[in-house]
Write an enzyme that holds these catalytic residues in place. Structure first.
Site, PDB file in Angstrom:
ATOM      1  N   ASP A 191       0.674  -1.468   0.106  1.00 23.20           N
ATOM      2  CA  ASP A 191       0.047   0.007   0.052  1.00 23.20           C
ATOM      3  C   ASP A 191       1.092   1.178   0.109  1.00 23.20           C
ATOM      4  O   ASP A 191       2.137   1.353  -0.019  1.00 23.20           O
ATOM      5  CB  ASP A 191      -0.900  -0.065   1.300  1.00 23.20           C
ATOM      6  CG  ASP A 191      -2.353   0.425   0.971  1.00 23.20           C
ATOM      7  OD1 ASP A 191      -2.264   1.398   0.219  1.00 23.20           O
ATOM      8  OD2 ASP A 191      -3.501   0.146   1.501  1.00 23.20           O
ATOM      9  N   ASP A 256     -10.465   3.593  -4.261  1.00 26.59           N
ATOM     10  CA  ASP A 256     -11.123   2.660  -3.335  1.00 26.59           C
ATOM     11  C   ASP A 256     -12.657   2.168  -3.762  1.00 26.59           C
ATOM     12  O   ASP A 256     -13.466   3.189  -3.962  1.00 26.59           O
ATOM     13  CB  ASP A 256     -11.158   2.747  -1.957  1.00 26.59           C
ATOM     14  CG  ASP A 256      -9.539   2.545  -1.441  1.00 26.59           C
ATOM     15  OD1 ASP A 256      -8.736   2.181  -2.026  1.00 26.59           O
ATOM     16  OD2 ASP A 256      -9.661   2.822   0.006  1.00 26.59           O
TER      17      ASP A 256
HETATM   18  C1  GAL Z   1      -6.603   1.153   1.323  1.00 30.41           C
HETATM   19  C2  GAL Z   1      -6.642   0.229   0.318  1.00 30.41           C
HETATM   20  C3  GAL Z   1      -7.594  -0.830   0.629  1.00 30.41           C
HETATM   21  C4  GAL Z   1      -7.216  -1.460   2.012  1.00 30.41           C
HETATM   22  C5  GAL Z   1      -6.882  -0.308   2.963  1.00 30.41           C
HETATM   23  C6  GAL Z   1      -6.265  -0.952   4.157  1.00 30.41           C
HETATM   24  O1  GAL Z   1      -5.514   2.178   0.924  1.00 30.41           O
HETATM   25  O2  GAL Z   1      -6.929   0.556  -0.835  1.00 30.41           O
HETATM   26  O3  GAL Z   1      -7.757  -1.944  -0.366  1.00 30.41           O
HETATM   27  O4  GAL Z   1      -5.925  -2.569   1.780  1.00 30.41           O
HETATM   28  O5  GAL Z   1      -5.982   0.458   2.494  1.00 30.41           O
HETATM   29  O6  GAL Z   1      -6.207  -0.054   5.233  1.00 30.41           O
END
Ligand code: GAL
Length: 485
Positions: A191, A256
């Protein structure tokens, strides 16, 4: 069909061509000693320059191929459970994947997302699995997943912390990659939260991903094990579709996802502009599936799954499998849609050939492109999306798609109804496509089109007889010859 070969990364750079080029450039009139000395110096400088260059933009990750040739199919915990995960849930989910027929349908991975660890690293600097959530430890977990015939995925972040403020991997890339491998994981979602200051990184996002890609590559070389599949989660920022293939096997192209039609339409619209970037070993990632979640209607969930599969996005289920409806499971296991996603011969995505409601190439978050096509090993795939809030009739001329041959007719297979729908000649009309619904078709060549069709070119622009007569579409052709209308 013009089937592209497997996309392989360019061969690793070698110093040899550099030496030869510079060696050839040496003037002949110099004495042999000077030549040899110069050659040696150039060789040393060249080698140093190569390694210096490689240190900054080294593509070591590229030197190892062979994982995630096709879009990864599996399960991810985030959409369904967010931080509320534990070992019992993971194993229960993995077992449901088997008993519900998902593994038979092609889903192979069980991936943990954020929140699996303690908030602090151990005194020696390792990430610690949460004692409450994973009391048996990660190795025991992945052993069980592997015993079920599945693969296991883990999650980290290219910054100081994950998005939920658990330890991230910045400056710990090699240590963490090793830990994940020792824990038995096969796959890493990486991430983009908690970004260190610019004066620390002196890098943008690409550099932060390169650090982990190199750690994975080095670890694979030193351990002799396959590299972790690297799934880059940077939400479509900084144009990952242009560079991320150098480092990993998938990259997010979108924000997201949410379990609403608005979100699905938005993500389809975003990805419609980058479809060209997906091929074997490197895939646009439109985010984890929401099939079975939230407010999506049956038609919307079908459209969502079709678009993700045909655009060759990873297919990661994230619904509570214990309460999944029959409809949800039917959608997720549609073998004819999955066959396109996992086509072993053609790695490319469908792309819009006509936007429909909007002029071509117009970005519209509520009304993305409607008419799509692409290649597959068995014929041309068409995807029609009714973005309207009411049923619609959808029409296209076959040769609007570049993959259709003029002068041929096509057998039509409906990939949702699982029926053969006769033969299409020149065009196709889908009647009564439900609001937010999808039509997915496979058109297989069925020989020459019937004789005597008018006009003699389906696309009339610049259609000309051999004697130079421009064809006028207002005339018609009959067995007796051409007549005025
Ligand atoms: C976001 C991501 C999600 C999930 C989340 C966890 O950045 O897009 O899919 O992984 O973080 O905190």
């Amino acid at each position: 069909m013009n089937v592209k070969p497997d996309t392989e990364a360019p061969a690793a750079m070698s110093t040899t061509p550099l030496l030869h080029r510079d060696a050839r450039a040496r003037p002949r009139w110099k004495g042999s000693f000077i030549s040899v000395l110069s050659f040696t110096i150039v060789a040393m400088v060249g080698t140093l320059m190569f390694f210096a260059h490689r240190g900054r933009h080294g593509h070591r990750a590229n030197e190892i191929q062979g994982v995630a040739r096709l879009p990864v199919m599996g399960y991810n915990t985030w959409n369904a459970y967010h931080c509320d995960i534990n070992e019992e849930l993971i194993i229960k989910t993995a077992k449901f994947m088997k008993t519900l027929g998902l593994t038979d349908a092609g889903y192979t991975h069980v991936n943990l997302d954020d929140c699996y660890s303690e908030k602090q690293r151990s005194p020696s600097g390792d990430i610690l699995a949460s004692k409450d959530k994973f009391p048996s430890g990660m190795k025991a977990l992945t052993d069980q997943i592997h015993d079920l015939g599945l693969q296991a995925g883990i999650y980290s972040d290219s910054g100081w912390f994950t998005c939920q403020i658990y330890p991230g991997s910045y400056q710990n890339e090699a240590r963490d990659a090793k830990l994940f491998q020792d824990w038995g994981f096969d796959y890493l979602k990486y991430d983009n939260c908690a970004v260190p200051f610019d004066n620390i990184t002196r890098e943008n996002i690409m550099g932060r991903y390169e650090r982990m890609a190199n750690a994975i590559s080095d670890l694979s070389k030193s351990s002799g094990k396959p590299p972790l599949v690297l799934s880059m989660c940077q939400w479509g920022r900084e144009q990952g579709w242009l560079w991320a293939k150098k480092y990993g096997q998938s990259w997010r192209t979108t924000n997201d996802i949410q379990p609403t039609w608005e979100s699905i339409a938005d993500l389809i619209n975003q990805n419609s502009f980058y479809t060209w970037a997906s091929d074997f070993y490197g895939h646009n990632d439109m985010d984890i599936l929401e099939v079975g979640n939230g407010d999506l209607s049956y038609e919307e969930a079908k459209t969502h799954f079709t678009a993700w599969a045909l655009m060759k996005s990873p297919l990661l289920i994230s619904a509570d499998l214990e309460s999944a409806s029959q409809e949800t499971l039917e959608i997720l296991t549609n073998p004819e849609i999955i066959a396109i996603s996992q086509d072993p011969v053609v790695g490319t995505s469908v792309s819009p050939f006509r936007w429909g409601i909007n002029p071509d190439y117009v970005s519209n978050v509520t009304h993305p492109a409607q008419y799509w096509s692409g290649e597959s090993q068995n014929g041309t795939v068409f995807m029609l999306i009714n973005t309207l809030d009411e049923p619609a009739t959808m029409f296209f001329n076959l040769t609007e798609s570049p993959w259709i041959r003029a002068g041929r007719q096509y057998a039509v297979r409906d990939l949702w109804a699982h029926t053969n729908n006769g033969t299409a000649v020149r065009n196709f009309t889908a009647h009564g496509v439900p609001a937010h619904g999808v039509v997915a078709l496979l058109l297989e060549d069925a020989g020459d089109e019937p004789e005597g069709l008018w006009p003699p070119c389906a696309v009339i622009e610049w259609c000309m007889a051999e004697d130079g007569t421009m064809i006028d579409p207002d005339k018609k052709w009959s067995a007796e010859g051409r007549e005025d209308l």
